[in-house]
Design an enzyme around this catalytic site. Structure first.
Site, PDB file in Angstrom:
ATOM      1  N   THR A 191      -7.551   1.738  -2.799  1.00 34.18           N
ATOM      2  CA  THR A 191      -6.234   2.260  -2.442  1.00 34.18           C
ATOM      3  C   THR A 191      -6.098   3.722  -2.842  1.00 34.18           C
ATOM      4  O   THR A 191      -6.578   4.109  -3.905  1.00 34.18           O
ATOM      5  CB  THR A 191      -5.188   1.442  -3.229  1.00 34.18           C
ATOM      6  OG1 THR A 191      -5.326   0.092  -2.843  1.00 34.18           O
ATOM      7  CG2 THR A 191      -3.781   1.943  -3.021  1.00 34.18           C
ATOM      8  N   VAL A 220       0.012  -9.668   0.794  1.00 35.05           N
ATOM      9  CA  VAL A 220       0.462  -8.327   0.432  1.00 35.05           C
ATOM     10  C   VAL A 220       0.087  -8.103  -1.030  1.00 35.05           C
ATOM     11  O   VAL A 220       0.277  -8.998  -1.874  1.00 35.05           O
ATOM     12  CB  VAL A 220       1.997  -8.192   0.617  1.00 35.05           C
ATOM     13  CG1 VAL A 220       2.492  -6.866   0.066  1.00 35.05           C
ATOM     14  CG2 VAL A 220       2.358  -8.329   2.094  1.00 35.05           C
ATOM     15  N   THR A 242      -4.712   1.156  -8.465  1.00 34.38           N
ATOM     16  CA  THR A 242      -5.687   0.716  -7.477  1.00 34.38           C
ATOM     17  C   THR A 242      -6.382  -0.521  -8.043  1.00 34.38           C
ATOM     18  O   THR A 242      -6.370  -0.748  -9.247  1.00 34.38           O
ATOM     19  CB  THR A 242      -6.713   1.840  -7.177  1.00 34.38           C
ATOM     20  OG1 THR A 242      -7.645   1.379  -6.205  1.00 34.38           O
ATOM     21  CG2 THR A 242      -7.461   2.267  -8.417  1.00 34.38           C
ATOM     22  N   GLY A 243      -6.969  -1.300  -7.171  1.00 36.05           N
ATOM     23  CA  GLY A 243      -7.676  -2.497  -7.635  1.00 36.05           C
ATOM     24  C   GLY A 243      -7.008  -3.762  -7.135  1.00 36.05           C
ATOM     25  O   GLY A 243      -6.267  -3.732  -6.143  1.00 36.05           O
ATOM     26  N   GLY A 245      -4.565  -6.162  -6.471  1.00 36.35           N
ATOM     27  CA  GLY A 245      -3.118  -6.011  -6.531  1.00 36.35           C
ATOM     28  C   GLY A 245      -2.392  -7.137  -7.221  1.00 36.35           C
ATOM     29  O   GLY A 245      -1.365  -6.914  -7.878  1.00 36.35           O
TER      30      GLY A 245
END
Ligand code: GLY
Length: 330
Positions: A191, A220, A242-243, A245
């Site tokens: 991301t 999501v 990031t990573g 979620g």
């Protein structure tokens, strides 16, 4: 109806309409006020983003250098990655879900605490810009799926097929086994989260992703969730993630990091504590990556992650640097 007009007419509007952080701070009970004086100004324009997205940070820096706002900088910065078909983790060319659909998540937040997000958006190259439209042209914060897509068309965005031949061929290959086994750092969710401080010392942030490759339809992650994938408080600073979620959502990671900075921690210390909270929930099962970055009002930055390999870019008068992040595991 414009968001501001809607708020003006609502009962919650009074506090939300206070136009500066100082006014907002004045309205707060004493115990909730930041330890960072609201008058402190950032020392310089600066942009920071997850991973080695040098073109994106360069674009954001060019906006800041010309005197543009932090909000414009983060939007235009992350748009570079959204339209890069070779980037398979963001926007056009992103890896699809398990049904072969590219679904995008994004959010944006400005200096006044206004924010907008789109979830599971298809067929639109720039979800960050649709998120900004949600923030500026609707009374809402989030739009999802078909509703978000319809809204985007109404706002003039054009329909684009996001699945590139490369991502399609990889997905068809994946379907032969349908094994879901992400590989840390190079897997599927690099991301881009970006934070900027402009010449006026105002902070904004944006975050955009195609999410986990071959995810369940409708999944999501953290990236469009304000407080999880991104949070900005103009009095204090901002953070983004990031990573994987799901892990970030469980700890409301970016909000946590900003609150830790409010209590006096440096961006680095706050990111480390954010990662520690996730580790505490997972024990020895740390077979995933999370990376946080943060910036405070003074323009100090920090980053921390679980697995080695995460980097983040900073761009200021001091230079354009890809910083290796310290990690929990060595
Ligand atoms: N951090 C991006 C995602 O989990 O979707």
């Amino acid at each position: 109806m414009k968001r501001r007009n809607f708020l003006k007419n609502s009962t919650i509007g009074t506090a939300a309409m206070l136009s500066t952080p100082m006014l907002a701070a004045a309205a707060m009970p004493e115990g909730m006020k930041s330890k960072v004086p609201p008058t402190v100004k950032s020392r310089r324009p600066i942009v920071i983003c997850t991973w080695d997205f040098h073109n994106a940070s360069e674009k954001a820096w060019s906006v800041l250098k010309e005197g543009g706002s932090a909000l414009d900088a983060v939007e235009q910065g992350v748009m570079v990655e959204e339209s890069d078909a070779d980037n398979q983790t963001v926007g056009l060319g992103g890896r699809p879900d398990r049904d072969g659909n590219v679904t995008l998540d994004a959010c944006i937040m400005d200096r006044d605490g206004n924010c907008g997000a789109v979830l599971c958006l298809q067929n639109i190259v720039h979800p960050i810009s649709v998120a900004r439209k949600v923030m500026e042209a609707t009374p809402h914060v989030m739009l999802a799926g078909k509703g978000a897509e319809q809204f985007a068309y109404e706002m003039g965005f054009k329909k684009t097929i996001l699945l590139t031949e490369k991502s399609k061929q990889e997905w068809l290959e994946w379907k032969k086994t349908s094994l879901y086994k992400p590989i840390i750092n190079i897997e599927n969710h690099d991301t881009i989260g970006m934070l900027a401080i402009d010449r006026n010392g105002d902070i904004a942030g944006g975050c955009t992703t195609s999410g986990m490759a071959y995810k369940m339809a409708g999944r999501v992650g953290d990236s469009p969730i304000i407080g999880a994938g991104l949070f900005v408080d103009n009095e204090v600073g901002g953070a983004t993630a990031t990573g994987v979620g799901e892990e970030v959502v469980r700890t409301v990671g970016s909000f946590l990091i900003v609150e830790l900075m409010r209590q006096g921690k440096s961006p680095q210390e706050a990111c480390e504590e954010g990662v520690r909270r996730i580790i505490a929930k997972n024990g020895d099962k740390l077979d995933f990556q999370i990376g946080f970055i943060a910036i405070n009002k003074e323009g100090e930055t920090g980053g921390y992650c679980i697995q080695p390999g995460f980097t983040y870019r900073t761009y200021s008068e001091e230079g354009h640097v890809n910083n290796p992040s310290a990690s929990h595991l060595k």
